[in-house]
Motif scaffolding. Structure first.
Motif, PDB file in Angstrom:
ATOM      1  N   GLU A   1     -15.642 -74.370 109.978  1.00 41.25           N
ATOM      2  CA  GLU A   1     -15.039 -75.714 110.087  1.00 41.25           C
ATOM      3  C   GLU A   1     -13.760 -75.819 109.258  1.00 41.25           C
ATOM      4  O   GLU A   1     -12.741 -76.318 109.741  1.00 41.25           O
ATOM      5  CB  GLU A   1     -16.035 -76.788 109.638  1.00 41.25           C
ATOM      6  CG  GLU A   1     -17.277 -76.899 110.495  1.00 41.25           C
ATOM      7  CD  GLU A   1     -17.039 -77.345 111.924  1.00 41.25           C
ATOM      8  OE1 GLU A   1     -15.932 -77.852 112.242  1.00 41.25           O
ATOM      9  OE2 GLU A   1     -17.958 -77.192 112.741  1.00 41.25           O
TER      10      GLU A   1
ATOM     11  N   ALA B   1     -13.168 -87.409 105.998  1.00 41.23           N
ATOM     12  CA  ALA B   1     -14.203 -87.458 107.031  1.00 41.23           C
ATOM     13  C   ALA B   1     -14.188 -88.836 107.685  1.00 41.23           C
ATOM     14  O   ALA B   1     -14.210 -89.857 107.009  1.00 41.23           O
ATOM     15  CB  ALA B   1     -15.572 -87.176 106.425  1.00 41.23           C
ATOM     16  N   THR B   2     -14.111 -88.845 108.993  1.00 47.32           N
ATOM     17  CA  THR B   2     -14.162 -90.101 109.745  1.00 47.32           C
ATOM     18  C   THR B   2     -15.146 -89.934 110.894  1.00 47.32           C
ATOM     19  O   THR B   2     -15.447 -88.821 111.326  1.00 47.32           O
ATOM     20  CB  THR B   2     -12.781 -90.467 110.337  1.00 47.32           C
ATOM     21  OG1 THR B   2     -12.350 -89.396 111.185  1.00 47.32           O
ATOM     22  CG2 THR B   2     -11.757 -90.691 109.254  1.00 47.32           C
ATOM     23  N   ARG B   3     -15.636 -91.024 111.377  1.00 43.82           N
ATOM     24  CA  ARG B   3     -16.535 -90.986 112.529  1.00 43.82           C
ATOM     25  C   ARG B   3     -15.705 -91.130 113.801  1.00 43.82           C
ATOM     26  O   ARG B   3     -15.102 -92.175 114.036  1.00 43.82           O
ATOM     27  CB  ARG B   3     -17.545 -92.120 112.466  1.00 43.82           C
ATOM     28  CG  ARG B   3     -18.485 -91.988 111.295  1.00 43.82           C
ATOM     29  CD  ARG B   3     -19.904 -92.330 111.714  1.00 43.82           C
ATOM     30  NE  ARG B   3     -20.799 -92.170 110.604  1.00 43.82           N
ATOM     31  CZ  ARG B   3     -21.487 -91.062 110.359  1.00 43.82           C
ATOM     32  NH1 ARG B   3     -21.346 -90.024 111.130  1.00 43.82           N
ATOM     33  NH2 ARG B   3     -22.290 -90.994 109.329  1.00 43.82           N
ATOM     34  N   PRO B   4     -15.667 -90.074 114.613  1.00 42.44           N
ATOM     35  CA  PRO B   4     -14.916 -90.169 115.863  1.00 42.44           C
ATOM     36  C   PRO B   4     -15.665 -91.010 116.888  1.00 42.44           C
ATOM     37  O   PRO B   4     -16.856 -91.304 116.718  1.00 42.44           O
ATOM     38  CB  PRO B   4     -14.823 -88.709 116.320  1.00 42.44           C
ATOM     39  CG  PRO B   4     -16.013 -88.056 115.716  1.00 42.44           C
ATOM     40  CD  PRO B   4     -16.276 -88.773 114.418  1.00 42.44           C
TER      41      PRO B   4
ATOM     42  N   THR C   1     -13.583 -83.733 119.458  1.00 42.24           N
ATOM     43  CA  THR C   1     -13.168 -83.163 118.173  1.00 42.24           C
ATOM     44  C   THR C   1     -13.335 -84.214 117.085  1.00 42.24           C
ATOM     45  O   THR C   1     -13.674 -85.365 117.372  1.00 42.24           O
ATOM     46  CB  THR C   1     -11.693 -82.718 118.207  1.00 42.24           C
ATOM     47  OG1 THR C   1     -10.873 -83.872 118.440  1.00 42.24           O
ATOM     48  CG2 THR C   1     -11.442 -81.663 119.278  1.00 42.24           C
TER      49      THR C   1
ATOM     50  N   ARG D   1     -15.263 -83.901 114.112  1.00 40.83           N
ATOM     51  CA  ARG D   1     -16.522 -83.948 113.375  1.00 40.83           C
ATOM     52  C   ARG D   1     -16.636 -82.881 112.293  1.00 40.83           C
ATOM     53  O   ARG D   1     -17.644 -82.797 111.606  1.00 40.83           O
ATOM     54  CB  ARG D   1     -17.687 -83.805 114.351  1.00 40.83           C
ATOM     55  CG  ARG D   1     -17.837 -84.999 115.252  1.00 40.83           C
ATOM     56  CD  ARG D   1     -18.921 -84.782 116.303  1.00 40.83           C
ATOM     57  NE  ARG D   1     -19.061 -85.958 117.142  1.00 40.83           N
ATOM     58  CZ  ARG D   1     -18.272 -86.270 118.150  1.00 40.83           C
ATOM     59  NH1 ARG D   1     -17.263 -85.480 118.467  1.00 40.83           N
ATOM     60  NH2 ARG D   1     -18.469 -87.364 118.858  1.00 40.83           N
TER      61      ARG D   1
ATOM     62  N   LEU E   1     -17.448 -83.991 108.758  1.00 45.19           N
ATOM     63  CA  LEU E   1     -18.793 -84.571 108.731  1.00 45.19           C
ATOM     64  C   LEU E   1     -19.840 -83.467 108.674  1.00 45.19           C
ATOM     65  O   LEU E   1     -20.844 -83.579 107.971  1.00 45.19           O
ATOM     66  CB  LEU E   1     -19.032 -85.463 109.954  1.00 45.19           C
ATOM     67  CG  LEU E   1     -18.188 -86.732 110.032  1.00 45.19           C
ATOM     68  CD1 LEU E   1     -18.430 -87.454 111.350  1.00 45.19           C
ATOM     69  CD2 LEU E   1     -18.487 -87.642 108.854  1.00 45.19           C
ATOM     70  N   VAL E   2     -19.592 -82.387 109.398  1.00 39.02           N
ATOM     71  CA  VAL E   2     -20.490 -81.222 109.353  1.00 39.02           C
ATOM     72  C   VAL E   2     -20.478 -80.620 107.952  1.00 39.02           C
ATOM     73  O   VAL E   2     -21.528 -80.327 107.377  1.00 39.02           O
ATOM     74  CB  VAL E   2     -20.090 -80.174 110.427  1.00 39.02           C
ATOM     75  CG1 VAL E   2     -20.847 -78.882 110.236  1.00 39.02           C
ATOM     76  CG2 VAL E   2     -20.316 -80.735 111.819  1.00 39.02           C
TER      77      VAL E   2
END
Length: 133
Positions: free
Chosen positions: A48, A90-93, A99, A101, A104-105
């Motif tokens: 990542e 980190a944002t929530r798509p 794409t 994530r 977040l991973v």
């Protein structure tokens, strides 16, 4: 030197391309194997962070650096790229996005992670995972 004071490390320059990102993952897995350190979840974290460096941290003619080191029971993964002006978060798509994530991973797999700016013009995105003693 006992295990608490032994420092194992690897540092590589890689091209900011999909191939360079894949190579970062493959070389990290091989290095971890040679250290008898499990590659899970480090392999996914390296994948990542390297993909982000090759995609978002790319500057033509400038490589990114993968650094791994183990101190005591902690593996630290660092990926340094030349885009210090573009700090990741980190944002929530959107649910249908394909794409966005990656961090977040990383946050889900790592014990800790963060971004260290500099030295100019670079930044380092890092993650730490505990490894068995």
């Amino acid at each position: 030197m006992d295990q608490e004071t032994t420092i194992r490390n690897l540092s590589l320059l890689l091209s900011p391309t999909p191939r360079g990102a894949r190579l970062a993952r493959l070389l990290a897995v091989e290095q971890l194997r040679s250290w008898d350190v499990p590659s899970d979840p480090a392999e996914q974290i390296v994948a990542e962070l390297a993909a982000n460096a090759a995609t978002h941290g790319r500057v033509p003619g400038r490589d990114f650096r993968l650094t791994l080191y183990v101190v005591g029971g902690t593996l630290r993964i660092e990926v340094t790229d030349p885009r210090g002006d573009l700090l990741p978060h980190a944002t929530r798509p959107a649910p249908d996005a394909t794409t966005g994530r990656g961090l977040l991973v990383v946050a889900a797999l790592a014990g800790r992670w963060g971004v260290t700016p500099g030295p100019h013009p670079r930044k380092t995105v890092w993650a730490e995972v505990e490894v068995p003693g």
